[in-house]
Scaffold this motif. Structure first.
Motif, short mmCIF file in Angstrom:
data_model
loop_
_atom_site.label_atom_id
_atom_site.label_comp_id
_atom_site.label_asym_id
_atom_site.label_seq_id
_atom_site.Cartn_x
_atom_site.Cartn_y
_atom_site.Cartn_z
N ASN A 152 -6.49 3.42 8.27
CA ASN A 152 -5.15 2.54 7.98
C ASN A 152 -5.57 2.00 7.48
N VAL A 362 -3.77 9.51 7.86
CA VAL A 362 -3.25 9.99 6.13
C VAL A 362 -5.13 10.88 6.11
N GLU A 365 -7.19 9.98 2.82
CA GLU A 365 -6.85 9.14 1.69
C GLU A 365 -8.04 7.79 2.51
N GLU A 368 -4.86 4.33 3.24
CA GLU A 368 -3.42 3.95 3.17
C GLU A 368 -2.59 3.15 3.91
N CYS A 369 -1.47 2.40 3.19
CA CYS A 369 -0.54 1.43 3.71
C CYS A 369 1.24 1.58 3.37
N PRO A 371 4.27 1.90 1.91
CA PRO A 371 4.82 2.10 0.19
C PRO A 371 5.61 1.27 -0.13
N ALA A 385 6.19 7.67 4.03
CA ALA A 385 5.77 7.56 3.01
C ALA A 385 4.60 7.03 3.16
N GLU A 386 3.65 7.47 2.93
CA GLU A 386 2.20 7.12 2.18
C GLU A 386 1.42 6.43 4.01
N GLY A 387 0.58 5.05 3.98
CA GLY A 387 0.38 4.71 5.29
C GLY A 387 1.49 4.62 6.17
#
Length: 398
Positions: A152, A362, A365, A368-369, A371, A385-387
């Motif tokens: 992450n 995540v 992936e 991930e970072c 949004p 959301a995302e990361g």
């Protein structure tokens, strides 16, 4: 047969038994329908799993763990018979002269967009500690939890992943040690990843160059030594030797260990885990364990501090609300309350623990970072959301 011979009620007549307390009559029935029954308890014994651990903080004592495995075949024992077999076996074992104590081994479970500002300047939401250079730089924090998603962007090091074998590499950007006691990963949206982000997370989109993110941790320039004890779901596997996990990071200078987990017994008590934790910390005055109070306080439920949070030598952390809720002056409803069973005040401190934004695991992936926009907190303080991910609990406060 040796355990069965410990039945001190076996030779009593019915008249003698009637003169005894109800508790004694209860245990007589347990033995009669359990280990002393004509059917015996072989079917139950076949399901028992024995694990032996030498506890490093209790001298030469050996710790035996006994658990119940899955039933094989059809099985003829009903539930009451199984209960009687287990209880009579435990009672018999406790009377053997070689046994010092018998204790319940409870299930251990896992119990920041505004957190940094709330802790520094809750009125104006500024960062005076950061402005004074107090960012955690040069510090190492030990953490034991479910697992850590090391790619992450808040802990990612693009020069390569840390060796997950317990070795120390202080040159790493964030994760300088990863002890794979159980495994070397976290579940999607895992608890451990979120906790580590709240403590030391600092965004680096490319895994090298750090910049302020929407979910930076409180000590954003500190590093982490991680002990992976995730046993699946919310369960954790904590070793009997407290030095096995509390010692993670000490060779790299860690003097603080964060434990966002615990167990809750009804009624709460000072159990063997709490005792051993106090003993370890008493013998190392330069070390502090910070423990989540627990999430059993709903309805202003008192005396709900978990183990080892109830220990005398740990710093126990409860959860406050944040400005998006009622405000920082209010205790989160779920946060466990004191006092302890012996009248001590707990928790020791409270910190923001409701709807906190931090790292999101995540595993599929890399990097991930953040949004494009801060995600909305929903479903009781949970959203992702995302990361990044919202969670709440005394774990987040710790």
């Amino acid at each position: 047969s040796e355990v069965a011979s410990q039945n001190i009620y076996a030779d009593l007549t019915d008249a003698e038994l009637r003169q005894m307390p109800a508790r004694s009559r209860f245990w007589r029935r347990v033995f009669e329908t359990g280990i002393d029954s004509p059917e015996g308890c072989q079917e139950t014994f076949d399901r028992l799993i024995f694990e032996v651990q030498a506890s490093g903080d209790t001298g030469e004592m050996t710790v035996f763990y006994v658990s119940m495995g899955e039933q094989t075949g059809t099985g003829s024992s009903d539930f009451q018979t199984i209960v009687s077999c287990v209880l009579s076996t435990i009672a018999g074992i406790s009377l053997l002269p070689q046994v010092c104590s018998v204790d319940l081994n409870p299930l251990i479970s896992t119990n920041n967009i505004d957190a940094s500002a709330i802790l520094q300047d809750p009125v104006n939401m500024n960062y005076p500690f950061y402005d004074a250079g107090i960012t955690g730089k040069g510090q190492v924090i030990g953490v034991s939890d479910s697992g850590l998603d090391t790619d992450n962007c808040y802990v990612w090091d693009s020069s390569g992943d840390i060796r997950k074998n317990g070795s120390v590499d202080t040159s790493r950007r964030k994760v300088i040690q990863y002890d794979d006691f159980v495994d070397a990963k976290d579940d999607p949206s895992g608890h451990g990843t979120h906790v580590v982000g709240t403590i030391v997370g600092h965004r680096a989109v490319d895994g090298r160059t750090e910049s302020d993110g929407m979910a930076d941790g409180v000590a954003k320039d500190a590093k982490v030594a991680f002990f992976d004890c995730g046993a699946g779901g919310d369960s954790l596997s904590i070793p009997a030797d407290k030095g096995r996990y509390l010692g993670v990071g000490t060779s790299a200078g860690a003097r603080i260990h964060s434990s966002s987990w615990g167990s809750f017994l009804v009624p709460p008590k000072y159990d063997s885990m709490t005792r051993d934790t106090d003993s370890y910390l008493y013998n190392d005055w330069n070390f502090l364990q910070i423990v989540a109070a627990g999430n059993s306080g709903t309805g202003n439920n008192e005396e709900t501090i978990g183990s080892p949070a109830v220990a005398k030598n740990v710093l126990t952390v409860g959860a406050s609300q944040n400005p998006t809720n009622k405000g920082i002056e209010y205790l989160a409803d779920f946060s466990s309350r004191g006092p302890t069973s012996d009248g001590r005040i707990k928790p020791d401190v409270v910190a923001p623990g409701q709807s906190l934004l931090s790292m999101n695991a995540v595993p599929s992936e890399q990097g991930e970072c953040d949004p494009d926009a801060v995600p909305i907190s929903f479903n009781g303080g949970v959203g992702s959301a995302e990361g990044v991910l919202y969670l709440q609990g005394t774990s987040m406060a710790t």
